[in-house]
Design an enzyme around this catalytic site. Structure first.
Site, PDB file in Angstrom:
ATOM      1  N   MET A 251     -22.268   2.958 -45.897  1.00  0.00           N
ATOM      2  CA  MET A 251     -22.653   1.549 -46.069  1.00  0.00           C
ATOM      3  C   MET A 251     -21.596   0.723 -46.796  1.00  0.00           C
ATOM      4  O   MET A 251     -21.799  -0.458 -47.071  1.00  0.00           O
ATOM      5  CB  MET A 251     -23.963   1.473 -46.875  1.00  0.00           C
ATOM      6  CG  MET A 251     -25.158   2.084 -46.181  1.00  0.00           C
ATOM      7  SD  MET A 251     -25.679   1.070 -44.785  1.00  0.00           S
ATOM      8  CE  MET A 251     -26.564  -0.229 -45.645  1.00  0.00           C
TER       9      MET A 251
ATOM     10  N   GLU B 102     -20.915   7.444 -47.945  1.00  0.00           N
ATOM     11  CA  GLU B 102     -20.418   6.067 -48.105  1.00  0.00           C
ATOM     12  C   GLU B 102     -20.411   5.256 -46.814  1.00  0.00           C
ATOM     13  O   GLU B 102     -19.596   4.340 -46.643  1.00  0.00           O
ATOM     14  CB  GLU B 102     -19.014   6.113 -48.732  1.00  0.00           C
ATOM     15  CG  GLU B 102     -19.063   6.706 -50.132  1.00  0.00           C
ATOM     16  CD  GLU B 102     -17.697   6.863 -50.758  1.00  0.00           C
ATOM     17  OE1 GLU B 102     -16.895   7.646 -50.211  1.00  0.00           O
ATOM     18  OE2 GLU B 102     -17.427   6.219 -51.779  1.00  0.00           O
TER      19      GLU B 102
ATOM     20  N   ASN C 286      -8.108  12.121 -57.649  1.00  0.00           N
ATOM     21  CA  ASN C 286      -8.741  10.832 -57.395  1.00  0.00           C
ATOM     22  C   ASN C 286      -9.664  10.471 -58.545  1.00  0.00           C
ATOM     23  O   ASN C 286     -10.610  11.208 -58.841  1.00  0.00           O
ATOM     24  CB  ASN C 286      -9.570  10.887 -56.100  1.00  0.00           C
ATOM     25  CG  ASN C 286     -10.048   9.512 -55.678  1.00  0.00           C
ATOM     26  OD1 ASN C 286      -9.238   8.696 -55.220  1.00  0.00           O
ATOM     27  ND2 ASN C 286     -11.331   9.243 -55.856  1.00  0.00           N
ATOM     28  N   GLU C 287      -9.368   9.360 -59.202  1.00  0.00           N
ATOM     29  CA  GLU C 287     -10.225   8.835 -60.273  1.00  0.00           C
ATOM     30  C   GLU C 287     -10.705   9.933 -61.222  1.00  0.00           C
ATOM     31  O   GLU C 287     -11.895  10.278 -61.242  1.00  0.00           O
ATOM     32  CB  GLU C 287     -11.426   8.097 -59.676  1.00  0.00           C
ATOM     33  CG  GLU C 287     -11.044   6.825 -58.971  1.00  0.00           C
ATOM     34  CD  GLU C 287     -12.242   5.933 -58.686  1.00  0.00           C
ATOM     35  OE1 GLU C 287     -13.373   6.429 -58.696  1.00  0.00           O
ATOM     36  OE2 GLU C 287     -12.023   4.728 -58.464  1.00  0.00           O
TER      37      GLU C 287
ATOM     38  N   TRP D  38     -22.301   1.067 -53.942  1.00  0.00           N
ATOM     39  CA  TRP D  38     -22.871   1.776 -55.085  1.00  0.00           C
ATOM     40  C   TRP D  38     -23.470   0.857 -56.140  1.00  0.00           C
ATOM     41  O   TRP D  38     -24.008   1.322 -57.139  1.00  0.00           O
ATOM     42  CB  TRP D  38     -21.804   2.663 -55.738  1.00  0.00           C
ATOM     43  CG  TRP D  38     -20.454   2.005 -55.895  1.00  0.00           C
ATOM     44  CD1 TRP D  38     -19.368   2.207 -55.086  1.00  0.00           C
ATOM     45  CD2 TRP D  38     -20.056   1.036 -56.880  1.00  0.00           C
ATOM     46  NE1 TRP D  38     -18.310   1.431 -55.512  1.00  0.00           N
ATOM     47  CE2 TRP D  38     -18.705   0.706 -56.613  1.00  0.00           C
ATOM     48  CE3 TRP D  38     -20.690   0.409 -57.959  1.00  0.00           C
ATOM     49  CZ2 TRP D  38     -17.996  -0.225 -57.374  1.00  0.00           C
ATOM     50  CZ3 TRP D  38     -19.983  -0.509 -58.723  1.00  0.00           C
ATOM     51  CH2 TRP D  38     -18.645  -0.814 -58.424  1.00  0.00           C
TER      52      TRP D  38
ATOM     53  N   GLU E 110      -7.030   0.992 -54.987  1.00  0.00           N
ATOM     54  CA  GLU E 110      -8.231   0.703 -54.188  1.00  0.00           C
ATOM     55  C   GLU E 110      -8.768  -0.657 -54.624  1.00  0.00           C
ATOM     56  O   GLU E 110      -8.814  -0.957 -55.815  1.00  0.00           O
ATOM     57  CB  GLU E 110      -9.325   1.757 -54.430  1.00  0.00           C
ATOM     58  CG  GLU E 110      -8.949   3.141 -53.953  1.00  0.00           C
ATOM     59  CD  GLU E 110     -10.033   4.175 -54.241  1.00  0.00           C
ATOM     60  OE1 GLU E 110     -11.168   3.793 -54.589  1.00  0.00           O
ATOM     61  OE2 GLU E 110      -9.726   5.372 -54.140  1.00  0.00           O
TER      62      GLU E 110
ATOM     63  N   ARG F  89     -18.558  15.432 -54.842  1.00  0.00           N
ATOM     64  CA  ARG F  89     -17.148  15.597 -55.226  1.00  0.00           C
ATOM     65  C   ARG F  89     -17.101  15.681 -56.747  1.00  0.00           C
ATOM     66  O   ARG F  89     -18.124  15.639 -57.401  1.00  0.00           O
ATOM     67  CB  ARG F  89     -16.293  14.458 -54.679  1.00  0.00           C
ATOM     68  CG  ARG F  89     -16.701  13.097 -55.152  1.00  0.00           C
ATOM     69  CD  ARG F  89     -15.776  12.011 -54.609  1.00  0.00           C
ATOM     70  NE  ARG F  89     -16.363  10.696 -54.845  1.00  0.00           N
ATOM     71  CZ  ARG F  89     -15.813   9.557 -54.478  1.00  0.00           C
ATOM     72  NH1 ARG F  89     -14.675   9.550 -53.822  1.00  0.00           N
ATOM     73  NH2 ARG F  89     -16.398   8.408 -54.731  1.00  0.00           N
TER      74      ARG F  89
HETATM   75  C1  GAL Z   1     -13.860   4.833 -55.648  1.00  0.00           C
HETATM   76  C2  GAL Z   1     -13.364   6.121 -55.034  1.00  0.00           C
HETATM   77  C3  GAL Z   1     -13.313   6.027 -53.518  1.00  0.00           C
HETATM   78  C4  GAL Z   1     -14.597   5.425 -52.989  1.00  0.00           C
HETATM   79  C5  GAL Z   1     -14.820   4.092 -53.642  1.00  0.00           C
HETATM   80  C6  GAL Z   1     -16.055   3.363 -53.176  1.00  0.00           C
HETATM   81  O1  GAL Z   1     -14.317   5.025 -56.944  1.00  0.00           O
HETATM   82  O2  GAL Z   1     -12.085   6.443 -55.511  1.00  0.00           O
HETATM   83  O3  GAL Z   1     -13.116   7.324 -52.989  1.00  0.00           O
HETATM   84  O4  GAL Z   1     -15.647   6.281 -53.266  1.00  0.00           O
HETATM   85  O5  GAL Z   1     -14.956   4.286 -55.022  1.00  0.00           O
HETATM   86  O6  GAL Z   1     -16.203   2.131 -53.845  1.00  0.00           O
END
Ligand code: GAL
Length: 699
Positions: free
Chosen positions: A391, A389, A189-190, A349, A341, A151
């Protein structure tokens, strides 16, 4: 040294570390009404406490949706965010749009009493598009064009991508903008990566022309005579932010900011053309809050309120840093915000993506609310069965059933429902502010001079003792109004231009106390050194200046403590300036010289602190400044317990969180209503990760 300053020095050098209230005394500035409280009236985003998660109905059979919404409702959710990565579902083939599924999801959510925030999908252009129009793909600063499969591979500057984004967002707004169950929008998004493609480069040249008018002006501002950089044609000007003359890199940051603002405005206009006025527009800024690829005040100017994504990553909640980040976000618009979020236990991550302690997910939610959040959304509801994602922490498992954290999220839901009547309409209100300025941060980042000079840590060194004294601390940009603050701290304000110098001078003369940290006032708007010593345009007001700065390879003595990383040698130029701190045995150059000086000016005071002080010295400095400025401390709480306050509509809310691992007892200054547990209390015992939400009935 005057006798008064001599006494001061002795006290700082002694064990008490208390600064004289008399020395710091400045008449009180008048407190203005709570920021955000009035602006919030009538807007859905502040009319409730919102709880929910990010949900991706496009990843699941439609027959499953009702069960998801039922489980959301059962844990107390009242909002859900959908759509932000679903471009290939909304426009599977170029020009063939399908928004019906989104409308069905929105209406189904309504049946469960769950409002919807719609995310626009411009973070993830579909494969047909990147194949057919490769120019929409981002080019990194090394000139490499990105490919498909992840992305953020789009260019924020490419006009065609802007057009395609506008088209899809217009279609979405036409389909969803009049749905009463949609309360708002999240753009993209971000925001993260800018692009260095040919369209971006052309826009950079246009931007420079508009800003400078002539190349002579640009050459002068960037001192291009240095290293034969003189430009005779606009297209010669380099375009990046990591390899060159700080003059152009600073402008490049401003240009990138303008690109994000325009990228966002393009979608914002498309939404506003069709959406009900009550639907808000925001975006979720990531980067753990402090990221500074672009100016986040500028991004938020066009939005209704700010939101961010609060992740811990490895380890556990760092309460000061995380709390300060919420305060930074609240400062972007100077009003309450949302956490769009937040992690449901763990991420995927981090170097170690560990689970938070039992109760810590709840403590994290309440810390956000304590610092001014009115919405908390978990990322994510249920992990996709494949993709990058799988996990990540989530609320449901791959079987579609609640994971262990569901119970904790349900408790948060029950808490929020109980507390909403008391909390809605309140905001954190502070008599003190810390100034944060992106251009200043960029200039220091370009030339840090010491590998450990971390501006966020410098800011947090001031923040921690302020937060220990007060339930709320504001972090705001220097450009906004300051008169409501009795004390303003500028830890890293390297750029002080004429306007800001005038404004800060008026603030001090009007009765405020301004504390400047190291490196203050060294630069102008073009990152040029001011042709006078720090703090540059404020040196006369201060009645003193920096003779020389030193990056320290070892700690130096200051008063009864130490300075590390950075120390400046201050000199006094006016007879009424007092020395607050002196270096002891240092690097030879600094020995016995002033490290912090202060001067009463008009009805207020200006103080310059030239070194990065240890905790004890900083506590002495801040405690003295608070007392001198007439800032009343909030009631004391034990170590590990955080006190947060929100006020408004005649209500006063106290939130307490025990961030430690042991039980803690807090004696309340008066009887308070215990909103979560019921009853009236004069003391509270908090277990590890325990939370209390209280209403101060006296007010
Ligand atoms: C954010 C993102 C989300 C998801 C999340 C995972 O940075 O906006 O889509 O990837 O991290 O922690």
């Amino acid at each position: 040294m005057s006798r008064k300053a001599g006494r001061m020095f002795q006290r700082l050098g002694g064990s008490a570390l208390l600064l004289s209230a008399m020395l710091f005394s400045a008449p009180m500035a008048q407190a203005a009404p709570a920021p955000g409280a009035s602006a919030a009236s009538g807007q859905a985003q502040f009319d409730n406490l919102w709880l929910g998660s990010a949900w991706y109905p496009e990843q699941w059979p439609e027959e499953r949706w009702a069960e998801d919404l039922r489980l959301m409702k059962a844990h107390g959710a009242n909002v859900v965010r959908i759509g932000e990565f679903a471009w290939s579902r909304m426009e599977p083939i170029e020009g063939q749009y399908d928004m019906d599924w989104l409308v069905r999801a929105v209406r189904l959510a309504d049946r469960y009493g769950i409002k919807v925030v719609i995310g626009t999908p411009t973070d993830t252009p579909p494969a047909w598009m990147t194949q057919k129009y490769p120019e929409v793909l981002r080019v990194d600063s090394d000139g490499r064009r990105l490919g498909h499969g992840g992305r953020r591979q789009f260019s924020i500057s490419d006009p065609h991508y802007r057009q395609l984004s506008r088209d899809i967002v217009s279609r979405m707004a036409q389909a969803l903008g009049r749905e009463a169950n949609v309360i708002g929008w999240q753009i993209g998004n971000e925001y993260t990566d800018e692009s260095y493609d040919p369209a971006a480069r052309a826009a950079w040249v246009d931007w420079l022309k508009a800003r400078y008018g002539t190349l002579d002006k640009l050459n002068d501002a960037w001192t291009t005579a240095y290293w034969s950089q003189t430009y005779s044609d606009w297209t010669q000007v380099p375009f990046n932010t990591d390899k060159g003359n700080p003059g152009w890199m600073l402008e490049c940051k401003r240009f990138i900011t303008s690109q994000w603002v325009a990228f966002q405005k393009n979608q914002l206009d498309a939404i506003r053309a069709h959406a009900l006025p009550a639907q808000f527009i925001t975006t979720n800024l990531g980067g753990l809050g402090w990221a500074n690829r672009f100016d986040r005040y500028a991004i938020n100017r066009d939005l209704d309120f700010a939101s961010w994504d609060n992740y811990v990553g490895t380890g556990h909640l760092k309460s000061y840093r995380n709390g300060a980040t919420h305060d930074l976000v609240r400062g972007w618009k100077r009003k309450n915000f949302w956490v769009m979020e937040i992690q449901p236990g763990f991420v995927n991550w981090a170097p170690v993506s560990n689970m938070l302690y039992p109760g810590e997910t709840r403590a994290m939610a309440w810390q956000a609310i304590g610092h001014g959040a009115d919405g908390i959304l978990y990322w994510q509801w249920r992990n996709a069965l494949n993709g990058q994602e799988t996990m990540h922490g989530s609320i449901l498992g791959p079987d579609g059933k609640p994971l262990p954290v569901y119970e904790e999220v349900s408790r948060i839901g029950r808490d929020m429902a109980k507390a909403a009547p008391a909390i809605v309409g309140t905001s954190p209100v502070s008599p003190v502010a810390i100034l944060q300025d992106y251009p200043s941060r960029w200039t220091i980042d370009f030339q840090p001079h010491h590998k450990d000079y971390d501006q966020i840590s410098v800011l947090l060194d001031y923040y921690a003792p302020l937060k220990d004294a007060l339930g709320s601390v504001d972090i705001v940009e220097a450009q906004g109004p300051l008169d409501r603050y009795k004390l303003v701290v500028a830890p890293n304000l390297s750029i002080i231009n004429d306007d800001l110098a005038k404004k800060l001078t008026a603030y001090v003369r009007g009765g405020g106390h301004l504390i400047l940290g190291p490196r203050s006032g060294q630069r102008d708007d073009y990152d040029r050194l001011q042709p006078r010593r720090q703090p540059g345009l404020l040196a006369d007001l201060l009645g003193g200046q920096v003779e020389q700065f030193y990056a320290l390879d070892e700690p130096v003595e200051v008063g009864s403590g130490k300075a590390t990383i950075w120390a400046e040698d201050l000199s006094i130029k006016a007879s009424d300036v007092e020395t607050l701190l002196r270096y002891g045995k240092a690097n030879g150059w600094l020995d016995g010289h002033a490290a912090a000086i202060t001067r009463r000016v008009g009805k207020g005071r200006i103080t310059y602190v030239g070194a990065l002080l240890d905790q004890g010295l900083m506590k002495g400095l801040i405690d003295g400044a608070l007392e001198g400025a007439g800032v009343a401390r909030d009631f004391p709480v034990p170590a590990d317990v955080e006190l947060m306050t929100r006020e408004g509509d005649g209500r006063s809310i106290v939130i307490l969180i025990n961030h430690g691992r042991e039980d803690r007892s807090v004696t309340l200054p008066r009887t308070m209503d215990d909103i979560l547990e019921g009853g009236r209390k004069t003391s509270i015992t908090l277990a590890a990760e325990g939370v209390a939400v209280l209403q101060d009935v006296r007010k």
